[in-house]
Design an enzyme around this catalytic site. Sequence first.
Site, PDB file in Angstrom:
ATOM      1  N   SER A 123      24.525  32.763  15.292  1.00 59.12           N
ATOM      2  CA  SER A 123      23.826  31.473  15.343  1.00 59.12           C
ATOM      3  C   SER A 123      23.101  31.119  14.041  1.00 59.12           C
ATOM      4  O   SER A 123      23.137  29.952  13.625  1.00 59.12           O
ATOM      5  CB  SER A 123      22.871  31.423  16.529  1.00 59.12           C
ATOM      6  OG  SER A 123      23.615  31.390  17.717  1.00 59.12           O
ATOM      7  N   ASN A 142      38.107  33.461  42.199  1.00 57.97           N
ATOM      8  CA  ASN A 142      37.262  34.621  41.900  1.00 57.97           C
ATOM      9  C   ASN A 142      37.571  35.755  42.864  1.00 57.97           C
ATOM     10  O   ASN A 142      38.064  35.550  43.963  1.00 57.97           O
ATOM     11  CB  ASN A 142      35.784  34.218  42.013  1.00 57.97           C
ATOM     12  CG  ASN A 142      34.876  35.206  41.322  1.00 57.97           C
ATOM     13  OD1 ASN A 142      35.190  35.677  40.241  1.00 57.97           O
ATOM     14  ND2 ASN A 142      33.761  35.556  41.957  1.00 57.97           N
ATOM     15  N   LYS A 185      18.097  33.434  29.822  1.00 58.63           N
ATOM     16  CA  LYS A 185      18.474  32.036  30.064  1.00 58.63           C
ATOM     17  C   LYS A 185      17.908  31.481  31.380  1.00 58.63           C
ATOM     18  O   LYS A 185      17.737  30.279  31.523  1.00 58.63           O
ATOM     19  CB  LYS A 185      20.000  31.888  30.073  1.00 58.63           C
ATOM     20  CG  LYS A 185      20.623  31.997  28.701  1.00 58.63           C
ATOM     21  CD  LYS A 185      22.102  31.680  28.760  1.00 58.63           C
ATOM     22  CE  LYS A 185      22.774  31.951  27.445  1.00 58.63           C
ATOM     23  NZ  LYS A 185      24.185  31.578  27.422  1.00 58.63           N
ATOM     24  N   ALA A 206      33.652  33.518  38.355  1.00 55.90           N
ATOM     25  CA  ALA A 206      32.590  32.643  38.883  1.00 55.90           C
ATOM     26  C   ALA A 206      31.210  33.165  38.495  1.00 55.90           C
ATOM     27  O   ALA A 206      30.272  33.139  39.284  1.00 55.90           O
ATOM     28  CB  ALA A 206      32.728  32.521  40.405  1.00 55.90           C
ATOM     29  N   GLY A 207      31.069  33.623  37.252  1.00 47.89           N
ATOM     30  CA  GLY A 207      29.778  34.100  36.741  1.00 47.89           C
ATOM     31  C   GLY A 207      29.022  32.971  36.056  1.00 47.89           C
ATOM     32  O   GLY A 207      29.309  31.785  36.278  1.00 47.89           O
ATOM     33  N   GLY A 208      28.078  33.334  35.210  1.00 48.21           N
ATOM     34  CA  GLY A 208      27.225  32.355  34.535  1.00 48.21           C
ATOM     35  C   GLY A 208      28.011  31.346  33.709  1.00 48.21           C
ATOM     36  O   GLY A 208      27.726  30.147  33.741  1.00 48.21           O
TER      37      GLY A 208
HETATM   38  P1  ATR Z   1      28.414  36.591  33.773  1.00 51.78           P
HETATM   39  O1  ATR Z   1      29.241  35.438  33.266  1.00 51.78           O
HETATM   40  O2  ATR Z   1      27.569  36.157  34.931  1.00 51.78           O
HETATM   41  O3  ATR Z   1      27.637  37.297  32.700  1.00 51.78           O
HETATM   42  P2  ATR Z   1      30.619  38.512  34.038  1.00 51.78           P
HETATM   43  O4  ATR Z   1      30.259  39.929  34.119  1.00 51.78           O
HETATM   44  O5  ATR Z   1      31.304  38.002  32.832  1.00 51.78           O
HETATM   45  O6  ATR Z   1      29.346  37.667  34.405  1.00 51.78           O
HETATM   46  O7  ATR Z   1      31.487  38.229  35.306  1.00 51.78           O
HETATM   47  C1  ATR Z   1      31.894  36.936  35.620  1.00 51.78           C
HETATM   48  C2  ATR Z   1      32.995  36.955  36.635  1.00 51.78           C
HETATM   49  O8  ATR Z   1      33.970  37.905  36.297  1.00 51.78           O
HETATM   50  C3  ATR Z   1      32.579  37.260  38.048  1.00 51.78           C
HETATM   51  O9  ATR Z   1      33.019  36.175  38.802  1.00 51.78           O
HETATM   52  C4  ATR Z   1      33.340  38.541  38.395  1.00 51.78           C
HETATM   53  O10 ATR Z   1      33.849  38.583  39.716  1.00 51.78           O
HETATM   54  P3  ATR Z   1      32.925  38.938  40.991  1.00 51.78           P
HETATM   55  O11 ATR Z   1      32.121  37.718  41.230  1.00 51.78           O
HETATM   56  O12 ATR Z   1      33.887  39.227  42.078  1.00 51.78           O
HETATM   57  O13 ATR Z   1      32.131  40.134  40.590  1.00 51.78           O
HETATM   58  C5  ATR Z   1      34.496  38.480  37.459  1.00 51.78           C
HETATM   59  N1  ATR Z   1      35.030  39.800  37.156  1.00 51.78           N
HETATM   60  C6  ATR Z   1      34.438  40.747  36.418  1.00 51.78           C
HETATM   61  N2  ATR Z   1      35.239  41.815  36.298  1.00 51.78           N
HETATM   62  C7  ATR Z   1      36.387  41.538  36.987  1.00 51.78           C
HETATM   63  C8  ATR Z   1      37.607  42.229  37.225  1.00 51.78           C
HETATM   64  N3  ATR Z   1      37.832  43.439  36.711  1.00 51.78           N
HETATM   65  N4  ATR Z   1      38.545  41.612  37.963  1.00 51.78           N
HETATM   66  C9  ATR Z   1      38.338  40.387  38.494  1.00 51.78           C
HETATM   67  N5  ATR Z   1      37.200  39.677  38.277  1.00 51.78           N
HETATM   68  C10 ATR Z   1      36.247  40.240  37.545  1.00 51.78           C
END
Ligand code: ATR
Length: 276
Positions: free
Chosen positions: A16, A150, A63, A127-129
């Site tokens: 940044s 998801n 955040k 479906a994360g952040g």
């Molecule tokens: P964030 O964006 O909140 O920091 P992230 O760790 O990147 O989170 O994870 C975001 C998404 O990746 C989540 O929707 C997660 O699925 P779940 O809601 O079922 O936990 C998905 N995800 C992470 N690892 C995964 C994997 N190995 N296979 C499928 N989906 C995965």
Amino acid sequence: MYEFRLIGYPIKHSLSPWIHKTFLQGTGLEGNYTLHEIKEFEKEIIELKKEAIHGFNITVPYKEKIIPYLDEIDPAAKVIGAVNTVHVVDGKWIGYNTDGSGYVRALQDSYKQLNDLSGKQIVLLGAGGAAKGIYAAFAQENPEKITIANRTVEKAEAIIQMHGDREVDQAVSIHHVKPLLETADIIVQTSSVGMKPHAEEVIVPLPRLKRSAVVSDIVYQPIETAFLKQALEQGIAIHHGHTMLLYQAQYAFEIWTGKKPTVGKMTHELKEILEG
Ligand code: ATR
């Protein structure tokens, strides 16, 4: 003289400062953008309120934690439940979220045909952040349908329900997304799956896609993820996630200064920095 900050932990390797210093130069404005790594959030954020700054970005893991300290919050950021940009106006802190809108702007800048999303079918994987912000930004542009696929379907459902104004959208299990991928116009991988050191992983195998589809991945380390390679093998257009960094920053810079800096050749420069 503008004073901007980045708040987070750990942020030593953040790009940044480079992005915003380039924007300051490009727009002919004078200012600083410095890293402000904080460990004790509550104590240090109150100290920050006393400082004469014009705005700051806020990143992991704060955040969501920043929200109670704001004087105002942009309605879209409120729905997303996360803020990455704060504008300081007469001492008041106003929170925004430019991640999702920056992502969509990055995609549309690469693919002009996506400036009009009417009639487009979009599939978000994860479906994360990140998915929350990207869903919100796409929803504003009235595409035909957005599907969130998801592993945990409830999380995808929760994102769609949180907005509540698009009945056409749907949540599905990632295990049942194949037919939707086959007809999708835009596919966006929004999770961290495939990031180094697990660069060989893909969230889902891609079936044969529509010839005109665009496949995008928000993971940018590596730049060309295993997920994107599946699309390339079919000759399908891809969009690299690293451009999101530039456009979320461009939005923030506009909020702070009222000036829209040019991203232009920074896309290529950032790619080179990330590839070392
Ligand atoms: P964030 O964006 O909140 O920091 P992230 O760790 O990147 O989170 O994870 C975001 C998404 O990746 C989540 O929707 C997660 O699925 P779940 O809601 O079922 O936990 C998905 N995800 C992470 N690892 C995964 C994997 N190995 N296979 C499928 N989906 C995965």
